[in-house]
Design a protein around this motif. Structure first.
Motif, PDB file in Angstrom:
ATOM      1  N   ASP A   5      36.768  10.095   2.532  1.00  0.00           N
ATOM      2  CA  ASP A   5      37.248  11.468   2.454  1.00  0.00           C
ATOM      3  C   ASP A   5      36.103  12.437   2.724  1.00  0.00           C
ATOM      4  N   TYR A  45      41.435   4.114  -8.369  1.00  0.00           N
ATOM      5  CA  TYR A  45      42.037   5.260  -7.686  1.00  0.00           C
ATOM      6  C   TYR A  45      43.336   5.667  -8.368  1.00  0.00           C
ATOM      7  N   PRO A  47      46.410   7.934  -7.536  1.00  0.00           N
ATOM      8  CA  PRO A  47      47.107   8.771  -6.556  1.00  0.00           C
ATOM      9  C   PRO A  47      47.697  10.012  -7.217  1.00  0.00           C
ATOM     10  N   SER A  48      47.643  11.110  -6.507  1.00  0.00           N
ATOM     11  CA  SER A  48      48.185  12.344  -7.052  1.00  0.00           C
ATOM     12  C   SER A  48      49.233  12.953  -6.132  1.00  0.00           C
ATOM     13  N   GLY A  49      49.574  12.232  -5.099  1.00  0.00           N
ATOM     14  CA  GLY A  49      50.476  12.815  -4.097  1.00  0.00           C
ATOM     15  C   GLY A  49      51.757  12.044  -3.906  1.00  0.00           C
ATOM     16  N   THR A  50      52.028  11.737  -2.681  1.00  0.00           N
ATOM     17  CA  THR A  50      53.286  11.162  -2.259  1.00  0.00           C
ATOM     18  C   THR A  50      53.388   9.671  -2.581  1.00  0.00           C
ATOM     19  N   GLU A  53      51.099   7.729  -0.357  1.00  0.00           N
ATOM     20  CA  GLU A  53      49.714   7.682  -0.835  1.00  0.00           C
ATOM     21  C   GLU A  53      49.591   6.642  -1.942  1.00  0.00           C
ATOM     22  N   THR A  54      50.547   6.642  -2.846  1.00  0.00           N
ATOM     23  CA  THR A  54      50.533   5.675  -3.944  1.00  0.00           C
ATOM     24  C   THR A  54      50.527   4.253  -3.398  1.00  0.00           C
TER      25      THR A  54
END
Length: 109
Positions: A5, A45, A47-50, A53-54
């Motif tokens: 990232d 990790y 995930p905080s999104g979709t 992403e997960t």
């Protein structure tokens, strides 16, 4: 899978540096000990999104932090065992450096 990232001078708009550039920097200058209090540079990790992403990052490890003496930040996610083992070892060795320890003591971390 290795997702970089950020790896370079702050969160620049340019492409991030490669993994060898991070390892080289870990060997030459101290990390910022403030990150010991927020995961110690290495966390599973989260995930905080979709849902995509997960699924993509399930079971991955997140490496993040910056250096104490330069404007250089890193944030990468991987599930590659060799990368996880190598970066973990480099980070832990960095934390044993005398300059890292001095910064940590002076910052009262």
């Amino acid at each position: 899978m290795l997702y970089i990232d950020a790896n370079g001078p702050e969160w620049s708009a340019s492409d991030p540096d490669n993994l060898p550039a991070l390892v080289k920097r870990l060997k030459s200058e101290p990390l910022d000990p403030i990150y010991e209090g927020i995961g110690n540079f290495i966390v599973p990790y989260r995930p905080s999104g979709t849902a995509g992403e997960t699924k993509r990052f399930k079971g991955c490890t997140h490496f993040f932090g910056h250096f104490a003496t330069s404007s250089y930040v890193f944030s990468l996610v991987t599930d590659e065992k060799t990368v996880i083992d190598s970066l973990t070892a480099e980070i832990r060795m960095n934390q044993c450096r005398p300059d890292y320890q001095k910064i940590k003591v002076n910052a009262k971390i």
